[in-house]
Design an enzyme around this catalytic site. Sequence first.
Site, short mmCIF file in Angstrom:
data_model
loop_
_atom_site.label_atom_id
_atom_site.label_comp_id
_atom_site.label_asym_id
_atom_site.label_seq_id
_atom_site.Cartn_x
_atom_site.Cartn_y
_atom_site.Cartn_z
N THR A 165 0.79 -1.30 -0.04
CA THR A 165 0.10 -0.11 0.05
C THR A 165 0.84 1.19 -0.04
OG1 THR A 165 -1.62 -1.10 1.15
CG2 THR A 165 -1.91 0.87 1.31
N VAL A 166 1.68 1.45 0.88
CA VAL A 166 2.53 2.59 1.17
C VAL A 166 3.71 2.63 -0.10
CG1 VAL A 166 4.51 3.63 2.33
CG2 VAL A 166 2.57 2.66 3.49
N LYS B 32 7.51 1.57 11.25
CA LYS B 32 7.52 1.97 12.78
C LYS B 32 8.26 0.76 13.65
CE LYS B 32 2.78 0.92 13.50
NZ LYS B 32 2.75 0.95 11.85
N VAL C 130 5.67 7.55 12.18
CA VAL C 130 4.57 7.70 13.37
C VAL C 130 3.45 8.73 12.89
CG1 VAL C 130 4.45 8.90 15.61
CG2 VAL C 130 6.23 7.66 14.97
N GLY D 283 1.71 8.82 10.22
CA GLY D 283 1.57 9.02 8.64
C GLY D 283 1.82 10.42 8.16
N ILE E 263 1.13 13.42 9.34
CA ILE E 263 1.03 14.55 10.31
C ILE E 263 2.75 14.74 10.55
CG2 ILE E 263 0.41 15.44 12.45
CD1 ILE E 263 -1.65 13.16 12.48
N GLY F 257 -12.92 -1.03 6.49
CA GLY F 257 -11.36 -1.07 6.07
C GLY F 257 -10.37 -0.65 6.81
N ASP G 92 0.58 -1.37 18.50
CA ASP G 92 0.87 -0.46 17.38
C ASP G 92 1.31 1.04 18.22
OD1 ASP G 92 0.62 0.56 14.39
OD2 ASP G 92 -0.45 2.00 15.51
N LYS H 233 4.95 3.47 18.49
CA LYS H 233 5.00 4.65 17.96
C LYS H 233 5.41 5.65 19.24
CE LYS H 233 1.46 4.42 14.39
NZ LYS H 233 0.08 4.21 14.33
#
Lengths: 412, 412
Positions: free
Chosen positions: A10-11, A100, A127, A129, A131, A182, A196, A200
């Site tokens: 995806t990324v 991460k 961390v 995305g 921002i 999703g 998760d 971070k």
Amino acid sequence: MKIALMGCGTVGRGVFETVRELSAVLGARCGRDCVEIKYILDKRTFGEPALDALTVRDVGIIAGDPEIEVVVEAMGGTHPAFEFCMACLQNGKSVVTSNKQLVAEKAETLFETAKKHNVQFRFGASVCGGIPVLRTMFYSMAGNEITGFAGILNGTTNFILTKMIREQASFDGALKQAQAHGYAEADPSDDIEGRDTCRKTAILASIAFGTHTDPDGIHTEGITGITAADAAYIDGAGSRIKLLGIGEKQPDGRIYTIVAPAVVPAGRILADVEGVFNAVSLYGTKVGEIMLYGPGAGKDATASAVVADVLDCARTPGFDPVYSWETKQDGRLMPYQEKSLRLYVRGNAGDKAAALSDIREAFEDVTVLTRDNAPQNELAFITGKAPEKTLSLLLTQIRSFVPAVKIRCPEL
Amino acid sequence: MKIALMGCGTVGRGVFETVRELSAVLGARCGRDCVEIKYILDKRTFGEPALDALTVRDVGIIAGDPEIEVVVEAMGGTHPAFEFCMACLQNGKSVVTSNKQLVAEKAETLFETAKKHNVQFRFGASVCGGIPVLRTMFYSMAGNEITGFAGILNGTTNFILTKMIREQASFDGALKQAQAHGYAEADPSDDIEGRDTCRKTAILASIAFGTHTDPDGIHTEGITGITAADAAYIDGAGSRIKLLGIGEKQPDGRIYTIVAPAVVPAGRILADVEGVFNAVSLYGTKVGEIMLYGPGAGKDATASAVVADVLDCARTPGFDPVYSWETKQDGRLMPYQEKSLRLYVRGNAGDKAAALSDIREAFEDVTVLTRDNAPQNELAFITGKAPEKTLSLLLTQIRSFVPAVKIRCPEL
């Protein structure tokens, strides 16, 4: 400028599309003609000529090509991402990652290697995305001592909690909605158990306090024990439940870090962050509080952060010691039970009047909470402020009351 | 590293104190032993040996000293700040300023001069003090086309509006409270008439859209016409009045900029920004919306931003074309009356039923608003969406209704 991409999930695909669309613009933003992806390292065949034409199976091709200046790692996981990043750094390529787990577990070695070969290792996308949290901590707050942070660092859990608060959804019902949108994986445990958020938080603590913080050293609680009843009590008290990653320098110099659901008063802007959005409050000795808000995940938002780092590597390719932390383990962690705070407690009492009397005797400054349609024997309250271990001990000593859920009320 | 300070008022003193406190830390953050202020340019004598020992009266001493690498301009106003900054740039010193008026009016010449002498001209503190807005736009969003922004850029007016919304204060009463808290000047006209917000909006628009935007070209309205009645109607509709600076690229490529009070729906995080805080939402093609929140002014917060820029200049002293915009005037500005939006309107009607009927006939999709204790003849409503000039024309044609206040409802 030629770059390479390791991992085209995806990324990676977001990075591929952004670079293709904005090739010339990105070039102008780093003093080149254009930015182009020369290789994609991936095991798969995509059935798309634009991708397949660039795909290679051997990291050595990327590491050995002197034309490649920057390598983007978007594979995820620690192995072989770590080994591949090392190969690139050792061959004089700057590395940009959104991973991460890699950063939380392996940053020390990666910094040392980047420093030795005088290249950059950047991880702004790891961390929150899109921002700009890391850039703000490393650079914008450089005229401060950072004294703490508190963040909503996981969109999945914030979506679930928002549904529980706004629609009185059950935890299971809200999780199913998150999966239908999703926003949650088929196996959501990394999100809902707080792991998760913990990774971070470890990265943010390492940056804020300047020494490596191991994710395994951070006390971590997820949101699986929270019920719609808790959401209702806390909403009724003018507050909201949020899963926070917190880091805080204590007056004695020790570091308090924790990942756990928390009661956030409605007047705080973090309380207003809803749905899948992320937000981080950063506290500095000079600037006070800065809050950054935006999309914490997603293909394009994460690609935006990766590409910003790629351009930084192009403009200033040498190792920047400011964008790192000391690789020794932080020995200043404070046991989380020593932290002084208030606790929200919900539980059951056989005799409510007797229990309330015992509770008021045990804790100073108790606030009793109410909600509509509460069962006869249910009782919820917020304690006075004391070290958490003291509060926990006192709770066990109240025979007339059986606690079911405890949620911390940190002072933000 | 040795730096100089021009102007030792509130911001200058904040910079002086920060550099003195953190001298060695700041040095480490830019690869030096320490950061020290060698000169303070000021006409005054301070009666404080630490300041007076450094004070000089002649900018030539600073510009001519090869030891000085970076000069901080914190004098305010355009003259002689502009001439002094030029002298420093021309002598190969990077310049950091917190002076929005200087940037809004003179950035073009300052960029050209910095480029010619290959030094930096930085102004991160000129918009929203301690909030890293400029760094985010220039660097973090470099992988995006920035499509727009909307910001609460002035703490004084946000404090006044918050008091009007939360406490039903009158405009005059809220202004007096702001003055009592030291948030508003004795002559508050730059704030309440929107001129301060306009200068910051011009800077943000120049960055976002890449070409110089003249503050004189931005339609600007202040908050002096807003009453507690408007705050109450809009609060009742689930929204808040905020003074916003807006910039927005239209689908046809033209740029819409405006400074005016706006109706912000309560679901938007900008609506939750209260008191003297500032906040800016930034929109990018990849990242979507990012919102940055924090202290927009104040001695230490502004010093924090200035010092971050000083360290950037030390780390990368050469001119960075990314941290600038094209110096030609933007020819793509769209007349603000062409923008399609909804309007909040409050006014008086002799015959309310007749007026409402006329209003419903004139505007599609009218929402009538209510408030407690409204005078008999008062009427407030939100129109359907149409170009502003169409709405304004229609309003003049309703004979049974006399509008008193109009507030735009931008789509954020």
